[in-house]
Design an enzyme around this catalytic site. Structure first.
Site, PDB file in Angstrom:
ATOM      1  N   ASP A  22     -25.407  58.153 -32.905  1.00  0.00           N
ATOM      2  CA  ASP A  22     -25.847  59.550 -32.893  1.00  0.00           C
ATOM      3  C   ASP A  22     -26.934  59.765 -31.845  1.00  0.00           C
ATOM      4  O   ASP A  22     -27.809  58.914 -31.662  1.00  0.00           O
ATOM      5  CB  ASP A  22     -26.377  59.915 -34.286  1.00  0.00           C
ATOM      6  CG  ASP A  22     -26.583  61.408 -34.454  1.00  0.00           C
ATOM      7  OD1 ASP A  22     -25.990  62.190 -33.683  1.00  0.00           O
ATOM      8  OD2 ASP A  22     -27.352  61.801 -35.355  1.00  0.00           O
ATOM      9  N   ASN A  24     -26.316  61.377 -28.474  1.00  0.00           N
ATOM     10  CA  ASN A  24     -25.929  61.482 -27.057  1.00  0.00           C
ATOM     11  C   ASN A  24     -26.315  62.826 -26.442  1.00  0.00           C
ATOM     12  O   ASN A  24     -26.870  62.888 -25.342  1.00  0.00           O
ATOM     13  CB  ASN A  24     -24.417  61.280 -26.909  1.00  0.00           C
ATOM     14  CG  ASN A  24     -23.977  59.873 -27.234  1.00  0.00           C
ATOM     15  OD1 ASN A  24     -24.580  58.909 -26.777  1.00  0.00           O
ATOM     16  ND2 ASN A  24     -22.931  59.742 -28.037  1.00  0.00           N
ATOM     17  N   ARG A  25     -26.014  63.904 -27.158  1.00  0.00           N
ATOM     18  CA  ARG A  25     -26.285  65.240 -26.607  1.00  0.00           C
ATOM     19  C   ARG A  25     -27.784  65.511 -26.525  1.00  0.00           C
ATOM     20  O   ARG A  25     -28.268  66.084 -25.545  1.00  0.00           O
ATOM     21  CB  ARG A  25     -25.590  66.312 -27.456  1.00  0.00           C
ATOM     22  CG  ARG A  25     -24.071  66.203 -27.431  1.00  0.00           C
ATOM     23  CD  ARG A  25     -23.386  67.482 -27.833  1.00  0.00           C
ATOM     24  NE  ARG A  25     -23.731  67.917 -29.183  1.00  0.00           N
ATOM     25  CZ  ARG A  25     -23.345  69.083 -29.701  1.00  0.00           C
ATOM     26  NH1 ARG A  25     -22.615  69.917 -28.987  1.00  0.00           N
ATOM     27  NH2 ARG A  25     -23.668  69.409 -30.933  1.00  0.00           N
ATOM     28  N   ARG A  26     -28.530  65.097 -27.556  1.00  0.00           N
ATOM     29  CA  ARG A  26     -29.985  65.307 -27.529  1.00  0.00           C
ATOM     30  C   ARG A  26     -30.635  64.500 -26.411  1.00  0.00           C
ATOM     31  O   ARG A  26     -31.592  64.942 -25.775  1.00  0.00           O
ATOM     32  CB  ARG A  26     -30.586  64.939 -28.889  1.00  0.00           C
ATOM     33  CG  ARG A  26     -30.396  66.015 -29.951  1.00  0.00           C
ATOM     34  CD  ARG A  26     -30.915  65.566 -31.294  1.00  0.00           C
ATOM     35  NE  ARG A  26     -30.025  64.601 -31.919  1.00  0.00           N
ATOM     36  CZ  ARG A  26     -30.410  63.700 -32.806  1.00  0.00           C
ATOM     37  NH1 ARG A  26     -31.688  63.604 -33.144  1.00  0.00           N
ATOM     38  NH2 ARG A  26     -29.538  62.881 -33.348  1.00  0.00           N
ATOM     39  N   SER A  67     -15.924  61.996 -35.247  1.00  0.00           N
ATOM     40  CA  SER A  67     -15.551  62.344 -36.619  1.00  0.00           C
ATOM     41  C   SER A  67     -14.585  63.524 -36.619  1.00  0.00           C
ATOM     42  O   SER A  67     -14.490  64.277 -35.640  1.00  0.00           O
ATOM     43  CB  SER A  67     -16.793  62.701 -37.437  1.00  0.00           C
ATOM     44  OG  SER A  67     -17.314  63.954 -37.025  1.00  0.00           O
ATOM     45  N   GLN A  68     -13.888  63.708 -37.726  1.00  0.00           N
ATOM     46  CA  GLN A  68     -13.015  64.872 -37.842  1.00  0.00           C
ATOM     47  C   GLN A  68     -13.830  66.160 -37.814  1.00  0.00           C
ATOM     48  O   GLN A  68     -13.361  67.193 -37.324  1.00  0.00           O
ATOM     49  CB  GLN A  68     -12.169  64.771 -39.108  1.00  0.00           C
ATOM     50  CG  GLN A  68     -11.132  63.659 -39.037  1.00  0.00           C
ATOM     51  CD  GLN A  68     -10.169  63.643 -40.209  1.00  0.00           C
ATOM     52  OE1 GLN A  68     -10.228  64.496 -41.085  1.00  0.00           O
ATOM     53  NE2 GLN A  68      -9.278  62.662 -40.224  1.00  0.00           N
ATOM     54  N   ASN A  70     -16.318  66.638 -35.917  1.00  0.00           N
ATOM     55  CA  ASN A  70     -16.627  66.909 -34.511  1.00  0.00           C
ATOM     56  C   ASN A  70     -15.597  67.828 -33.858  1.00  0.00           C
ATOM     57  O   ASN A  70     -15.852  68.401 -32.792  1.00  0.00           O
ATOM     58  CB  ASN A  70     -16.702  65.606 -33.706  1.00  0.00           C
ATOM     59  CG  ASN A  70     -17.924  64.770 -34.019  1.00  0.00           C
ATOM     60  OD1 ASN A  70     -17.903  63.552 -33.885  1.00  0.00           O
ATOM     61  ND2 ASN A  70     -19.006  65.414 -34.452  1.00  0.00           N
TER      62      ASN A  70
END
Length: 242
Positions: A22, A24-26, A67-68, A70
């Site tokens: 968890d 990556n975007r941040r 994840s689904q 996502n």
């Protein structure tokens, strides 16, 4: 060879580590970059985690990639993610063979396009007999989905007379889940600072130790992996015993 810092703890060393990757975007946002930059750096962090697992003789590593849930993200971002996933798998094919890694992608693969499905099928086929690290990549995965598809398969077996309801045990049911080579998860690591499991491997983590770190996934490295395993080694796992 096991790192020296672990040699005295072989009996407590985890066999199966699962990681919720968890942040990556941040991470990209903090750098003033587009999301894709964070995802690319996240792939590099995953490669480091795999290498560490091979060198330290983990039996199984499961990475939560997509994840689904996502799938609720913008379509363009999903396409970018899956394209990166395809390129990462294709580029690592020879390394899976070189380092004796057996790959399995767990999740509902029918969501993927034909190219990605074919790539997954090919790599799973050519690594099937490898007996080093078992690498599971959870993509379009949901713990609840996994349990439901497992129950459907068991129900179908009962319906067709392959076995009876009385034959169903925990060990037997485990064989119908995505990770059918059942090795319970010893340690769950989650990066990014959140303290939840996000519908990940719900059956497999019944007695897992949990390790949360505020480090964002692209910054994950060998030192942080060692820290998590040392935390695991220091714990007294009683499994309900006194």
């Amino acid at each position: 060879m096991l790192s020296k810092m672990f040699l005295n703890h072989k009996t407590k060393y985890p066999m199966h580590v699962a990681i919720i990757m968890d942040g990556n975007r941040r991470w990209a946002k903090k750098k003033g970059k587009m999301h894709i930059y964070g995802y690319k750096k996240g792939i590099q962090a995953a490669q480091k985690a795999i290498k560490f697992s091979v060198l330290n003789r983990l039996k199984m590593l499961t990475l939560y990639a997509f994840s689904q849930e996502n799938r609720n993200r913008p379509i363009l971002e999903i396409k970018t993610l899956l394209n990166l996933f395809f390129m990462a798998l294709d580029s690592e094919k020879n390394n899976f063979l070189k380092y004796n890694i057996k790959l399995k992608v767990i999740g509902d693969k029918t969501y993927f396009d034909n190219n990605l499905q074919s790539c997954i099928f090919e790599i799973e086929k050519i690594t099937r007999n490898n007996n080093g690290l078992n690498l599971n990549i959870a993509a379009n995965y949901s713990g609840r989905w996994d349990l439901i598809q497992g129950m459907k398969r068991v129900a179908n077996g009962v319906k067709k007379g392959f076995f009876s309801i009385e034959d169903i045990t925990e060990n037997m049911f485990s064989q119908f889940l995505s990770i059918d080579d059942f090795i319970p998860v010893d340690l769950v690591i989650r990066t990014g600072g959140e303290k939840r499991l996000s519908n990940f491997l719900l059956w497999h983590i019944a007695y897992s130790e949990l390790y949360f770190t505020t480090v964002l996934w692209p910054d994950f490295n060998q030192s942080i992996f060692k820290r998590a395993i040392n935390s695991f080694i220091s714990r007294n796992r009683r499994f309900g015993r006194l």
